[in-house]
Design a protein around this motif. Sequence first.
Motif, PDB file in Angstrom:
ATOM      1  N   ASP A   1       0.827  -1.214   0.000  1.00  0.00           N
ATOM      2  CA  ASP A   1       0.000   0.000   0.000  1.00  0.00           C
ATOM      3  C   ASP A   1       0.856   1.257   0.000  1.00  0.00           C
ATOM      4  OD1 ASP A   1      -2.436  -1.260  -0.126  1.00  0.00           O
ATOM      5  OD2 ASP A   1      -2.789  -1.222   2.034  1.00  0.00           O
ATOM      6  N   VAL A   2       1.972   1.223   0.725  1.00  0.00           N
ATOM      7  CA  VAL A   2       2.870   2.383   0.747  1.00  0.00           C
ATOM      8  C   VAL A   2       3.337   2.701  -0.666  1.00  0.00           C
ATOM      9  CG1 VAL A   2       5.090   3.261   1.560  1.00  0.00           C
ATOM     10  CG2 VAL A   2       3.622   1.961   3.117  1.00  0.00           C
ATOM     11  N   ALA A   3       3.824   1.676  -1.370  1.00  0.00           N
ATOM     12  CA  ALA A   3       4.332   1.877  -2.721  1.00  0.00           C
ATOM     13  C   ALA A   3       3.211   2.243  -3.697  1.00  0.00           C
ATOM     14  CB  ALA A   3       5.048   0.612  -3.208  1.00  0.00           C
ATOM     15  N   ASN A   4       2.069   1.609  -3.541  1.00  0.00           N
ATOM     16  CA  ASN A   4       0.942   1.897  -4.437  1.00  0.00           C
ATOM     17  C   ASN A   4       0.484   3.340  -4.273  1.00  0.00           C
ATOM     18  OD1 ASN A   4      -0.678   0.530  -6.470  1.00  0.00           O
ATOM     19  ND2 ASN A   4      -2.427   0.820  -5.112  1.00  0.00           N
ATOM     20  N   ASN A   5       0.451   3.818  -3.030  1.00  0.00           N
ATOM     21  CA  ASN A   5       0.031   5.197  -2.766  1.00  0.00           C
ATOM     22  C   ASN A   5       1.065   6.218  -3.245  1.00  0.00           C
ATOM     23  OD1 ASN A   5      -2.371   4.336  -1.579  1.00  0.00           O
ATOM     24  ND2 ASN A   5      -1.488   4.267   0.482  1.00  0.00           N
ATOM     25  N   LEU A   6       2.338   5.842  -3.186  1.00  0.00           N
ATOM     26  CA  LEU A   6       3.390   6.722  -3.699  1.00  0.00           C
ATOM     27  C   LEU A   6       3.453   6.708  -5.222  1.00  0.00           C
ATOM     28  CD1 LEU A   6       6.403   6.091  -1.272  1.00  0.00           C
ATOM     29  CD2 LEU A   6       5.179   8.245  -1.578  1.00  0.00           C
ATOM     30  N   GLY A   7       2.785   5.728  -5.819  1.00  0.00           N
ATOM     31  CA  GLY A   7       2.845   5.586  -7.270  1.00  0.00           C
ATOM     32  C   GLY A   7       4.131   4.969  -7.739  1.00  0.00           C
ATOM     33  N   CYS A   8       4.735   4.083  -6.908  1.00  0.00           N
ATOM     34  CA  CYS A   8       5.993   3.448  -7.306  1.00  0.00           C
ATOM     35  C   CYS A   8       5.917   1.926  -7.246  1.00  0.00           C
ATOM     36  CB  CYS A   8       7.151   3.963  -6.457  1.00  0.00           C
ATOM     37  SG  CYS A   8       7.095   3.522  -4.712  1.00  0.00           S
ATOM     38  N   LEU A   9       4.708   1.365  -7.195  1.00  0.00           N
ATOM     39  CA  LEU A   9       4.556  -0.087  -7.207  1.00  0.00           C
ATOM     40  C   LEU A   9       4.738  -0.587  -8.635  1.00  0.00           C
ATOM     41  CD1 LEU A   9       3.795  -2.669  -5.587  1.00  0.00           C
ATOM     42  CD2 LEU A   9       1.410  -2.242  -6.247  1.00  0.00           C
ATOM     43  N   PRO A  10       5.769  -1.368  -8.934  1.00  0.00           N
ATOM     44  CA  PRO A  10       6.027  -1.777 -10.324  1.00  0.00           C
ATOM     45  C   PRO A  10       4.875  -2.597 -10.882  1.00  0.00           C
ATOM     46  CG  PRO A  10       7.369  -3.057  -8.800  1.00  0.00           C
ATOM     47  CD  PRO A  10       6.749  -1.965  -7.998  1.00  0.00           C
ATOM     48  N   THR A  11       4.371  -2.172 -12.013  1.00  0.00           N
ATOM     49  CA  THR A  11       3.204  -2.805 -12.619  1.00  0.00           C
ATOM     50  C   THR A  11       3.469  -3.025 -14.111  1.00  0.00           C
ATOM     51  OG1 THR A  11       1.759  -1.725 -11.002  1.00  0.00           O
ATOM     52  CG2 THR A  11       0.720  -2.586 -13.007  1.00  0.00           C
TER      53      THR A  11
ATOM     54  N   SER B   1      13.402  -3.610 -25.415  1.00  0.00           N
ATOM     55  CA  SER B   1      14.337  -2.551 -25.032  1.00  0.00           C
ATOM     56  C   SER B   1      14.059  -2.002 -23.635  1.00  0.00           C
ATOM     57  CB  SER B   1      14.287  -1.403 -26.046  1.00  0.00           C
ATOM     58  OG  SER B   1      12.980  -0.854 -26.114  1.00  0.00           O
ATOM     59  N   ARG B   2      12.829  -2.132 -23.167  1.00  0.00           N
ATOM     60  CA  ARG B   2      12.478  -1.619 -21.833  1.00  0.00           C
ATOM     61  C   ARG B   2      12.832  -2.673 -20.782  1.00  0.00           C
ATOM     62  NH1 ARG B   2       8.215  -1.135 -20.121  1.00  0.00           N
ATOM     63  NH2 ARG B   2       8.163   0.829 -18.983  1.00  0.00           N
ATOM     64  N   VAL B   3      14.077  -2.657 -20.356  1.00  0.00           N
ATOM     65  CA  VAL B   3      14.545  -3.625 -19.366  1.00  0.00           C
ATOM     66  C   VAL B   3      14.949  -2.867 -18.102  1.00  0.00           C
ATOM     67  CG1 VAL B   3      16.239  -5.396 -18.829  1.00  0.00           C
ATOM     68  CG2 VAL B   3      15.336  -5.193 -21.157  1.00  0.00           C
ATOM     69  N   PRO B   4      14.263  -3.082 -16.989  1.00  0.00           N
ATOM     70  CA  PRO B   4      14.538  -2.339 -15.752  1.00  0.00           C
ATOM     71  C   PRO B   4      15.728  -2.914 -14.992  1.00  0.00           C
ATOM     72  CG  PRO B   4      12.731  -3.864 -15.393  1.00  0.00           C
ATOM     73  CD  PRO B   4      13.138  -4.016 -16.827  1.00  0.00           C
ATOM     74  N   ALA B   5      16.934  -2.514 -15.371  1.00  0.00           N
ATOM     75  CA  ALA B   5      18.129  -3.054 -14.729  1.00  0.00           C
ATOM     76  C   ALA B   5      19.258  -2.036 -14.768  1.00  0.00           C
ATOM     77  CB  ALA B   5      18.572  -4.343 -15.433  1.00  0.00           C
ATOM     78  N   VAL B   6      20.135  -2.114 -13.782  1.00  0.00           N
ATOM     79  CA  VAL B   6      21.344  -1.294 -13.735  1.00  0.00           C
ATOM     80  C   VAL B   6      22.523  -2.217 -13.426  1.00  0.00           C
ATOM     81  CG1 VAL B   6      22.541   0.639 -12.633  1.00  0.00           C
ATOM     82  CG2 VAL B   6      20.051   0.693 -12.873  1.00  0.00           C
ATOM     83  N   LYS B   7      23.608  -2.055 -14.180  1.00  0.00           N
ATOM     84  CA  LYS B   7      24.784  -2.913 -14.038  1.00  0.00           C
ATOM     85  C   LYS B   7      24.405  -4.383 -14.180  1.00  0.00           C
ATOM     86  CE  LYS B   7      27.349   0.351 -11.075  1.00  0.00           C
ATOM     87  NZ  LYS B   7      26.314   1.388 -10.856  1.00  0.00           N
ATOM     88  N   GLY B   8      23.419  -4.660 -15.017  1.00  0.00           N
ATOM     89  CA  GLY B   8      23.036  -6.035 -15.279  1.00  0.00           C
ATOM     90  C   GLY B   8      22.081  -6.647 -14.281  1.00  0.00           C
ATOM     91  N   GLN B   9      21.738  -5.915 -13.232  1.00  0.00           N
ATOM     92  CA  GLN B   9      20.864  -6.440 -12.178  1.00  0.00           C
ATOM     93  C   GLN B   9      19.538  -5.698 -12.170  1.00  0.00           C
ATOM     94  OE1 GLN B   9      22.066  -8.041  -8.073  1.00  0.00           O
ATOM     95  NE2 GLN B   9      21.645  -5.900  -7.648  1.00  0.00           N
ATOM     96  N   SER B  10      18.448  -6.450 -12.065  1.00  0.00           N
ATOM     97  CA  SER B  10      17.120  -5.851 -12.183  1.00  0.00           C
ATOM     98  C   SER B  10      16.770  -4.980 -10.989  1.00  0.00           C
ATOM     99  CB  SER B  10      16.057  -6.932 -12.366  1.00  0.00           C
ATOM    100  OG  SER B  10      15.966  -7.732 -11.205  1.00  0.00           O
ATOM    101  N   ILE B  11      15.924  -4.003 -11.259  1.00  0.00           N
ATOM    102  CA  ILE B  11      15.471  -3.058 -10.247  1.00  0.00           C
ATOM    103  C   ILE B  11      14.440  -3.713  -9.329  1.00  0.00           C
ATOM    104  CG2 ILE B  11      14.028  -0.980  -9.992  1.00  0.00           C
ATOM    105  CD1 ILE B  11      15.533   0.187 -12.372  1.00  0.00           C
ATOM    106  N   PRO B  12      14.568  -3.527  -8.018  1.00  0.00           N
ATOM    107  CA  PRO B  12      13.590  -4.075  -7.070  1.00  0.00           C
ATOM    108  C   PRO B  12      12.228  -3.381  -7.172  1.00  0.00           C
ATOM    109  CG  PRO B  12      15.693  -3.645  -6.011  1.00  0.00           C
ATOM    110  CD  PRO B  12      15.722  -2.950  -7.340  1.00  0.00           C
ATOM    111  N   ALA B  13      11.370  -3.639  -6.201  1.00  0.00           N
ATOM    112  CA  ALA B  13       9.953  -3.290  -6.316  1.00  0.00           C
ATOM    113  C   ALA B  13       9.613  -1.853  -5.914  1.00  0.00           C
ATOM    114  CB  ALA B  13       9.111  -4.274  -5.508  1.00  0.00           C
ATOM    115  N   TYR B  14      10.412  -0.900  -6.384  1.00  0.00           N
ATOM    116  CA  TYR B  14      10.118   0.520  -6.179  1.00  0.00           C
ATOM    117  C   TYR B  14      10.515   1.243  -7.463  1.00  0.00           C
ATOM    118  CZ  TYR B  14      10.639  -1.086  -1.321  1.00  0.00           C
ATOM    119  OH  TYR B  14      10.560  -1.791  -0.142  1.00  0.00           O
TER     120      TYR B  14
END
Length: 570
Positions: free
Chosen positions: A249-259, A408-421
Amino acid sequence: MNNILRIDMKNLSGIWEGVPEAYQLLGGRALTSRLVSEEVKPSCDALGPENKLVIAPGLLGGTTVTCSGRLSIGAKSPLTGGIKESNAGGTTAIQLAQSGIRALVLEGQAANNELYLLVIDGNEVTFKSAEDYKGMGNYPLAARLRQEYGEKAALITIGSAGELGLPTACIANVDMEGRPSRVNGRGGLGAVMGSKGVKAIIVKNADKQTLKGVDEEKFKESSKKIATAIMENPITKVYSDYGTSSLVDVANNLGCLPTKNFSAGNFDQAEKINGEALKSLILERGGKGKTSHACMPGCIIKCSNIVPDQKGEEIVAPLEYETIGLMGSNCGIGSIDKIAELNYIANDIGIDTIEAGAAIGVAMEAGVISWGDADAVIKTLKGINDGNVLGRLLAFGAVMTGKVLGVSRVPAVKGQSIPAYDPRSLKGLGVTYSISPMGADHTAGTTLRAPVDHSKPEGQVVASKNAQINVTVFDMLGLCMFTMATLINHKELIGDTVSSFTGKNVTFEDLQGISRQTLLREIDFNVNAGIIQNDLPGFFRTESLSPKSTVFDVPQEAMEEIYLELKEGN
């Protein structure tokens, strides 16, 4: 806890060394990164004999300090190509510390692709063939080893993914009930352990004793003050009641829940997978379910859980926010039962749920799996052991999945995927993702509770820098990062605790100095390994994120100033 145990897998021998004076205040991440940076060539093959796997409890591991049983494992990562530290709970760190082991270092490789069990029983080290365990998942493996070596033994294991050298392979540790579900998940370190020829490490210590401080009375007093401060913080009750799932809910309310592969920051089924839904499901089904559970001995926060099925039988324990976010909303899956089942499968095979969830999201964007089709994902992950091509591709991570499937839309930095924010609405964490030598990793410096406007670029660099420095301190001590919400306001108490334990005069500022040096060592390792990405993928800067129409707009130049400030001691 004054020994480094070096395991030579080529010659199947163990050598005990005293801890050098320069390492006396190092534990956890500070020690794993120090050893890796000094002893591993940055250019080496991560799955070759020159890499080393370093396993280290925190400096306060094995003591009475609550929540101090976290375990750091470090190596050159086969996923990022850079240095990596991954952190987990469980019983291992405490057993290692109380066995007098400050660090366990796996070196070389077993001959002829042989696979072994490494048994540490007091001062005795033995190597036993693991041929009968080849291909075994973490759950049946742990159950069998507990039968053979006793229920009190700590276990470090890999599933089939680690044996196969898959770069999302994780390392599992058992909890107090013997579940291999406390996971050093990030960076593919399970593949490094497999490359050494080690299927499992068994730590037996029947004569274990809680470690005491040099100034025993002051250490006891400090330990009690830490426990009291944590229990008095209201956030502790939230974690105890809802666990990390409260962050949905915190992430969803902030608008940062990955969807749906980070294409939106809100999930229309969030109420089906949030903390309230999970707690209600556990209470309604009863049986073996628990809404609160400790991930390690001595934990008073108890943010873990046990998720039951409709018959009250256990599906998985625990189900954490990161898995809910990456395997749930990120894939359009709105069922706790399905996410829990995916979690169990990933744990058993031994792959990182964050990386796997991101890779699945990429595959869904490519159209090879439909959004929300949990059954197809379950079938695909189960096929990893059988050589299912798509399953094996997912187990190579999000970046490789994107390359092969043309996404092309791959959520990763330095080869590692971005967590749930999503970093467009939690921008300080976007700075951490970009700059941290660990690659995209929320545990490297979360800014969720920083006093900034998360949707604006101002103040985010400072928030990230401070978070990265402080979380490295907590990793060094072996403290759970959830204690930071309390103890960051009790810096003098932390200094007193370390001082009374070690007999050295140590302030929190001294620990921050070690943290800065740790970060600089990690950065230097990555530079020498050719790792130069220090920004998010471009779509985070150009694609507006609904529902708050935000983009990531922290200037890269401002982020890279963190390096200079670290060198200057700021």
